[in-house]
Design a protein around this motif. Structure first.
Motif, short mmCIF file in Angstrom:
data_model
loop_
_atom_site.label_atom_id
_atom_site.label_comp_id
_atom_site.label_asym_id
_atom_site.label_seq_id
_atom_site.Cartn_x
_atom_site.Cartn_y
_atom_site.Cartn_z
N ARG A 27 0.83 -1.21 0.00
CA ARG A 27 0.00 0.00 0.00
C ARG A 27 0.86 1.25 0.00
NH1 ARG A 27 -4.50 -0.52 4.51
NH2 ARG A 27 -4.98 1.52 3.66
N GLY A 28 2.00 1.22 0.70
CA GLY A 28 2.87 2.39 0.80
C GLY A 28 3.60 2.73 -0.48
N LEU A 29 4.02 1.71 -1.23
CA LEU A 29 4.77 1.95 -2.46
C LEU A 29 3.92 1.72 -3.71
CD1 LEU A 29 8.18 0.27 -1.51
CD2 LEU A 29 7.57 2.70 -1.45
N GLY A 30 2.64 1.41 -3.52
CA GLY A 30 1.78 1.13 -4.65
C GLY A 30 0.66 2.13 -4.85
N GLY A 31 0.55 3.13 -3.99
CA GLY A 31 -0.49 4.13 -4.12
C GLY A 31 0.10 5.53 -4.07
N LEU A 32 -0.40 6.40 -4.91
CA LEU A 32 0.05 7.79 -4.90
C LEU A 32 -1.08 8.68 -5.36
CD1 LEU A 32 1.01 8.69 -8.15
CD2 LEU A 32 2.60 6.89 -7.57
N ILE A 33 -0.88 9.98 -5.24
CA ILE A 33 -1.88 10.91 -5.74
C ILE A 33 -1.24 11.79 -6.81
CG2 ILE A 33 -3.25 10.95 -3.62
CD1 ILE A 33 -2.05 13.75 -3.08
N LEU A 34 -2.08 12.27 -7.72
CA LEU A 34 -1.66 13.24 -8.72
C LEU A 34 -2.29 14.58 -8.36
CD1 LEU A 34 -2.06 11.22 -12.05
CD2 LEU A 34 0.02 11.65 -10.74
N VAL A 35 -1.50 15.64 -8.47
CA VAL A 35 -1.95 16.98 -8.10
C VAL A 35 -1.81 17.89 -9.31
CG1 VAL A 35 -1.47 18.96 -6.60
CG2 VAL A 35 -1.32 16.64 -5.69
N ASN A 36 -2.85 18.66 -9.58
CA ASN A 36 -2.85 19.63 -10.68
C ASN A 36 -1.78 20.68 -10.41
OD1 ASN A 36 -3.57 22.09 -12.15
ND2 ASN A 36 -5.44 20.99 -12.72
N THR A 37 -0.86 20.88 -11.35
CA THR A 37 0.26 21.81 -11.14
C THR A 37 -0.19 23.27 -11.10
OG1 THR A 37 0.75 21.84 -13.49
CG2 THR A 37 1.99 20.27 -12.14
N ALA A 38 -1.31 23.58 -11.71
CA ALA A 38 -1.79 24.97 -11.73
C ALA A 38 -2.64 25.31 -10.52
CB ALA A 38 -2.58 25.24 -13.01
N SER A 39 -3.62 24.45 -10.21
CA SER A 39 -4.56 24.74 -9.13
C SER A 39 -4.12 24.16 -7.79
CB SER A 39 -5.95 24.20 -9.47
OG SER A 39 -5.94 22.78 -9.46
N HIS A 40 -3.19 23.22 -7.82
CA HIS A 40 -2.71 22.50 -6.63
C HIS A 40 -3.81 21.66 -5.98
CE1 HIS A 40 1.08 24.55 -6.97
NE2 HIS A 40 0.44 25.68 -7.07
N ALA A 41 -4.85 21.35 -6.74
CA ALA A 41 -5.93 20.49 -6.25
C ALA A 41 -5.57 19.04 -6.52
CB ALA A 41 -7.23 20.84 -6.96
N THR A 42 -6.02 18.15 -5.64
CA THR A 42 -5.84 16.73 -5.88
C THR A 42 -6.60 16.36 -7.14
OG1 THR A 42 -5.59 16.26 -3.54
CG2 THR A 42 -6.17 14.40 -4.94
N ALA A 43 -5.89 15.81 -8.12
CA ALA A 43 -6.48 15.51 -9.42
C ALA A 43 -6.87 14.05 -9.56
CB ALA A 43 -5.53 15.92 -10.53
N GLY A 44 -6.11 13.15 -8.95
CA GLY A 44 -6.43 11.74 -9.11
C GLY A 44 -5.78 10.88 -8.05
N ALA A 45 -6.40 9.73 -7.80
CA ALA A 45 -5.86 8.72 -6.91
C ALA A 45 -5.35 7.59 -7.79
CB ALA A 45 -6.94 8.20 -5.96
#
Length: 141
Positions: free
Chosen positions: A118-136
């Protein structure tokens, strides 16, 4: 706080002594020599949250543990119908959709399939412009 019968609560601190001086900080990974080398690309399942669609060629911030690296979407393999789990071709993912994508990372990361770690297999993507969480993201494998 009361403990459940048989449960133990241990507060402990750990120190690590290295055989040489290296630049390491809280949140960095220490991996055994037998651990697989890091990778700069991964196939992953993404749950998309951002109002802006996920599209091939877009770059996001990826957060794995405490490490931030840039991640580029190099391919979208398919969208996953959340009602039937059937796959269908896609060139982008809209908000509240899921799909399988190929990610290219700016630096090597010690990724493992989510089913193994779980620790090395999950991450989040963050929008570089808005800094909002974009995806899991769950790493496939």
């Amino acid at each position: 706080m009361p403990q459940a019968s048989g449960a133990q609560h241990i507060n402990a601190s750990y120190g690590v002594v290295l055989d040489r001086e290296i630049d390491i900080s809280r949140g960095d990974w220490l991996l055994s020599e037998s651990a697989p080398a890091g990778t700069q690309q991964a196939t992953a399942t993404v749950a998309w949250l951002d109002k802006q669609p996920l599209a091939i060629g877009r770059t996001y911030w990826a957060l794995l543990g405490h490490r931030w690296v840039k991640a580029k979407v190099s391919a979208i393999h398919h969208r996953i119908d959340i009602d039937t789990l059937a796959t269908e071709p896609a060139c982008e993912l809209q908000a509240n959709s899921m799909g399988q994508v190929q990610l290219q990372f700016q630096a090597k990361l010690p990724l493992q399939p989510y089913r193994l770690s779980r620790g090395l297999g999950g991450l989040i993507l963050v929008n570089t412009a808005s800094h909002a969480t974009a995806g899991a993201v769950l790493i496939d494998g």
